[in-house]
Design an enzyme around this catalytic site. Structure first.
Site, PDB file in Angstrom:
ATOM      1  CB  SER A 124       0.647  -7.282   8.019  1.00 27.17           C
ATOM      2  OG  SER A 124       0.100  -6.400   7.088  1.00 27.17           O
ATOM      3  CD  GLU A 168       6.392   1.489  11.618  1.00 24.36           C
ATOM      4  OE1 GLU A 168       5.543   1.878  10.944  1.00 24.36           O
ATOM      5  OE2 GLU A 168       7.921   0.961  11.280  1.00 24.36           O
ATOM      6  CE  LYS A 196      -0.837   0.710   6.332  1.00 24.62           C
ATOM      7  NZ  LYS A 196       0.108   1.072   5.825  1.00 24.62           N
ATOM      8  CE  LYS A 218       2.183  -3.223   8.204  1.00 19.29           C
ATOM      9  NZ  LYS A 218       1.614  -3.739   7.146  1.00 19.29           N
ATOM     10  CG  ASP A 238      -0.363   0.062   2.124  1.00 15.48           C
ATOM     11  OD1 ASP A 238       1.011  -1.418   2.531  1.00 15.48           O
ATOM     12  OD2 ASP A 238      -0.288   0.552   2.885  1.00 15.48           O
ATOM     13  CE1 TYR A 284       5.807   1.063   3.738  1.00 13.84           C
ATOM     14  CE2 TYR A 284       3.312   1.746   3.480  1.00 13.84           C
ATOM     15  CZ  TYR A 284       4.883   1.007   2.989  1.00 13.84           C
ATOM     16  OH  TYR A 284       4.754  -0.463   2.498  1.00 13.84           O
ATOM     17  CD  GLU A 323       1.391  -0.005  10.456  1.00 17.08           C
ATOM     18  OE1 GLU A 323       0.157  -0.052   9.306  1.00 17.08           O
ATOM     19  OE2 GLU A 323       2.249  -0.200  10.358  1.00 17.08           O
TER      20      GLU A 323
HETATM   21  P1  13P Z   1       6.809  -2.166   6.327  1.00 14.86           P
HETATM   22  O1  13P Z   1       6.683  -4.021   7.194  1.00 14.86           O
HETATM   23  O2  13P Z   1       7.743  -2.277   5.544  1.00 14.86           O
HETATM   24  O3  13P Z   1       7.511  -2.343   7.945  1.00 14.86           O
HETATM   25  O4  13P Z   1       5.472  -1.995   6.071  1.00 14.86           O
HETATM   26  C1  13P Z   1       4.734  -1.309   7.264  1.00 14.86           C
HETATM   27  C2  13P Z   1       3.177  -0.950   6.696  1.00 14.86           C
HETATM   28  O5  13P Z   1       3.262  -0.376   6.968  1.00 14.86           O
HETATM   29  C3  13P Z   1       2.852  -1.385   4.857  1.00 14.86           C
HETATM   30  O6  13P Z   1       1.731  -1.005   4.828  1.00 14.86           O
END
Ligand code: 13P
Length: 401
Positions: free
Chosen positions: A339, A230, A188, A270, A76, A401, A228
């Site tokens: 994922s 992160e 997501k 995630k 994505d 990202y 997610e």
């Molecule tokens: P990565 O596995 O590259 O950290 O991807 C993070 C993400 O949010 C992709 O949808």
């Protein structure tokens, strides 16, 4: 079913509850958004549950994605980020190159044996192969659930310590309804938390609240939300500090998910794995990472959640797979899977190099990675025979990202 409104089940009609030994009067709770079908409560009264329009379907979708030996292929990348991937093999970032790359990935024969869901960027959701077949159709034929990135990316968070917040709530309900019509069944939303920047209480609260609002809106429109937050790998902190931050972040996320009456059986998580900061002097073994990560999850994630689908976050392909494998050596309350974006795509890109004659070899490379992670989901992976390319780390400081 579990969510904030499960508190309503069996509560005396006076809406009185005991908190810390003192009696509190509470306003009546909002009506629950739960599916029917729970057993009768103790004392013989059956539960009064009003199902949301999509609840049964959400639960089923989440279960399908969290099925044994399978995980998610994350492709994505926004157009800008996809451009970085393409630039790494000398390709221009235009719609034709992006379509060629996504076509390679999404038409890999046999992918559905290891992949249960694919997260797409909006362009890909509406795109077709060069032969005219919708990508969504290619996925369905492989029994892979199509998903969609719905956030609008990160921007600076004023008043914080150089941190960011994630945009995208405006218009999300109508966008989600359109994505559902187009065939998407999960969504997501990625927000980030930075350990070196604090994280500040404000940034954590904003991240958690945004995720919870997004999750409620997604469920209302038939999309299973992937939640997610992160926690970035950046920093020189030890693994204990990551554990501390991860516990704080997930406790806030679940607090607000519950406040927003999100149905826990119809979400997927995630998380980042709990590791030392990328610049910490010592690296941790897969066993240590598994121990810390599972400790954090057991402390914070209710077993009602069907699946934990890790991001790879800049780890090498082999590292991400070994760590997942270590987490599946004993039964877990949830499906523990992957994922990955970078940790599924690196060797594929390097094999493809943008040349049509390399497509088949690149698809084989994707199957090798997908199968390795499938084995890791089942706790049966060994890194024997892995290529040097797959062992290369992909951490980028301050990655966007
Ligand atoms: P990565 O596995 O590259 O950290 O991807 C993070 C993400 O949010 C992709 O949808």
């Amino acid at each position: 079913m579990a969510c904030a409104s499960f508190a309503k089940v069996g509560i005396a009609s006076s809406h009185q509850r005991w908190i810390g030994g003192r009696q509190h009067r509470q306003k009546p709770l909002a009506p629950p958004r739960l599916a029917a079908g729970l057993p009768a409560a103790r004392g013989g009264r059956s539960l009064q549950i009003r199902a949301g329009t999509y609840t049964e379907e959400l639960v089923q979708t989440a279960k399908t994605i969290a099925s044994p030996g399978r995980g998610i292929l994350a492709i994505d990348e926004s157009n800008a980020t996809c451009g970085k991937r393409l630039a790494s093999i000398g390709l221009d970032n235009n719609e034709t190159s992006r379509q060629a790359y996504r076509q390679l990935l999404l038409t890999t024969p046999g992918l559905g044996e290891y992949i249960s869901g694919a997260i797409l960027f909006e362009e890909t959701l509406y795109q077709s192969t060069t032969g005219g077949k919708k990508f969504v159709e290619c996925l369905r034929e492989e029994n892979i659930v199509p998903g969609i990135k719905v956030d609008k990316g990160l921007v600076p968070l004023p008043g914080s310590n150089n941190e960011s917040w994630c945009q995208g709530l405006d218009g999300l309900a109508s966008r989600s309804a359109e994505y559902y019509k187009q065939g998407a069944r999960f969504a997501k939303w990625r927000t980030v938390v930075s350990i070196p920047c604090g994280p500040s209480a404000l940034a954590v609260k904003e991240a958690a609240w945004g995720l919870a609002r997004y999750a409620a809106i997604s469920q209302d429109n038939g999309l299973v939300p992937i939640v997610e937050p992160e926690i970035l790998l950046d920093g020189d902190h030890p693994i204990e500090r990551t554990l501390e931050v991860a516990e704080k972040v997930w406790s806030e996320v679940f607090f607000y998910l519950a406040e927003n009456n999100v149905v826990f059986e119809g979400i997927l998580l995630k998380p980042s794995m709990v590791t030392p900061g990328a610049e910490h002097k010592e690296k941790a073994s897969p066993e240590t990472i598994a121990k810390y990560t599972l400790t954090m999850l057991r402390r914070r994630v209710p077993p009602a959640v069907p699946g934990i689908m890790f991001l790879s976050g800049g780890q090498s392909e082999v590292e991400a797979t070994l760590n997942l494998n270590a987490m599946n050596q004993n039964p877990n309350p949830w499906h523990v899977s992957f994922s990955y974006a970078r940790a599924l795509q690196n060797t594929v890109l390097k094999t493809w190099k943008g040349q049509p004659e390399n497509v088949e070899a690149a698809q084989k490379a994707l199957l090798i990675r997908a199968k390795a992670n499938s084995l890791a989901q089942l706790g049966r992976y060994s890194a024997e025979g892995e290529s040097e390319e797959a062992k290369k780390g992909m951490f980028v400081k301050g990655y966007t990202y």
